[in-house]
Design a protein around this motif. Structure first.
Motif, PDB file in Angstrom:
ATOM      1  N   ARG A   8       0.848  -1.192   0.000  1.00  0.00           N
ATOM      2  CA  ARG A   8       0.000   0.000   0.000  1.00  0.00           C
ATOM      3  C   ARG A   8       0.880   1.237   0.000  1.00  0.00           C
ATOM      4  O   ARG A   8       1.768   1.388   0.847  1.00  0.00           O
ATOM      5  N   LEU A   9       0.637   2.130  -0.945  1.00  0.00           N
ATOM      6  CA  LEU A   9       1.332   3.414  -0.966  1.00  0.00           C
ATOM      7  C   LEU A   9       0.747   4.273   0.151  1.00  0.00           C
ATOM      8  O   LEU A   9      -0.462   4.498   0.205  1.00  0.00           O
ATOM      9  N   LEU A  10       1.610   4.743   1.035  1.00  0.00           N
ATOM     10  CA  LEU A  10       1.147   5.556   2.163  1.00  0.00           C
ATOM     11  C   LEU A  10       1.030   7.019   1.748  1.00  0.00           C
ATOM     12  O   LEU A  10       1.700   7.474   0.821  1.00  0.00           O
ATOM     13  N   PRO A  11       0.175   7.779   2.430  1.00  0.00           N
ATOM     14  CA  PRO A  11      -0.080   9.171   2.031  1.00  0.00           C
ATOM     15  C   PRO A  11       0.973  10.161   2.509  1.00  0.00           C
ATOM     16  O   PRO A  11       0.709  11.341   2.622  1.00  0.00           O
ATOM     17  N   GLY A  26      -4.244  -6.728   5.549  1.00  0.00           N
ATOM     18  CA  GLY A  26      -5.627  -6.307   5.357  1.00  0.00           C
ATOM     19  C   GLY A  26      -6.463  -6.318   6.624  1.00  0.00           C
ATOM     20  O   GLY A  26      -7.675  -6.150   6.577  1.00  0.00           O
ATOM     21  N   GLN A  27      -5.840  -6.487   7.779  1.00  0.00           N
ATOM     22  CA  GLN A  27      -6.569  -6.542   9.038  1.00  0.00           C
ATOM     23  C   GLN A  27      -6.796  -5.176   9.672  1.00  0.00           C
ATOM     24  O   GLN A  27      -7.404  -5.079  10.720  1.00  0.00           O
ATOM     25  N   GLY A  28      -6.310  -4.126   9.046  1.00  0.00           N
ATOM     26  CA  GLY A  28      -6.550  -2.785   9.574  1.00  0.00           C
ATOM     27  C   GLY A  28      -5.722  -2.459  10.787  1.00  0.00           C
ATOM     28  O   GLY A  28      -6.248  -2.021  11.814  1.00  0.00           O
ATOM     29  N   GLY A  29      -4.413  -2.644  10.686  1.00  0.00           N
ATOM     30  CA  GLY A  29      -3.508  -2.315  11.776  1.00  0.00           C
ATOM     31  C   GLY A  29      -3.393  -0.811  11.990  1.00  0.00           C
ATOM     32  O   GLY A  29      -3.992  -0.002  11.273  1.00  0.00           O
ATOM     33  N   LEU A  34      -4.095   4.820  10.413  1.00  0.00           N
ATOM     34  CA  LEU A  34      -3.530   6.168  10.380  1.00  0.00           C
ATOM     35  C   LEU A  34      -3.507   6.686   8.941  1.00  0.00           C
ATOM     36  O   LEU A  34      -3.900   7.824   8.683  1.00  0.00           O
ATOM     37  N   ALA A  35      -3.087   5.841   8.010  1.00  0.00           N
ATOM     38  CA  ALA A  35      -3.061   6.231   6.599  1.00  0.00           C
ATOM     39  C   ALA A  35      -4.479   6.535   6.107  1.00  0.00           C
ATOM     40  O   ALA A  35      -4.680   7.498   5.357  1.00  0.00           O
ATOM     41  N   GLU A  39      -5.499  10.132   4.604  1.00  0.00           N
ATOM     42  CA  GLU A  39      -6.084  10.235   3.264  1.00  0.00           C
ATOM     43  C   GLU A  39      -7.426  10.958   3.308  1.00  0.00           C
ATOM     44  O   GLU A  39      -7.703  11.822   2.473  1.00  0.00           O
ATOM     45  N   ALA A  40      -8.271  10.626   4.280  1.00  0.00           N
ATOM     46  CA  ALA A  40      -9.571  11.283   4.406  1.00  0.00           C
ATOM     47  C   ALA A  40      -9.385  12.782   4.657  1.00  0.00           C
ATOM     48  O   ALA A  40     -10.093  13.615   4.080  1.00  0.00           O
TER      49      ALA A  40
END
Length: 98
Positions: A8-11, A26-29, A34-35, A39-40
């Motif tokens: 995943r490319l981080l923001p 994909g477990q949402g660590g 935070l990313a 992003e939001a």
């Protein structure tokens, strides 16, 4: 090692402006959440900046300093939005040449 297309490319950028990637299951660590929040925030700021830019451009008093600041902020917001799009699997479209 995880394949690049599974990263995943981080923001945010790393040292020297290099992209940062996250290998995740994909477990949402913590870093993934935070990313998501960053992003939001970036997308929300881009939306507000777009609204503000319409107001500035509609104003008939053309202050060069304000226009320069607006262009700088729009450039930064566009860079953030493109990074989010790339992170979410939507690579930027190559510009067409005449």
């Amino acid at each position: 090692m995880t394949a690049r297309d599974e990263l995943r490319l981080l923001p945010w950028a790393g040292p020297d402006g290099k992209p940062c990637y996250l290998s995740t299951d994909g477990q949402g660590g913590y870093v993934s959440r935070l990313a998501d929040h960053i992003e939001a925030f970036q997308l929300g700021m881009a939306s507000q900046l777009l609204e503000h830019s319409s107001q500035v451009l509609d104003d008939e008093t053309e202050d060069p300093e304000e226009l320069n600041l607006l262009a700088t902020q729009l450039t930064s917001a566009l860079r953030d939005v493109l990074r989010v799009a790339t992170s979410r699997g939507r690579s930027p479209v190559e510009p067409q040449r005449p």
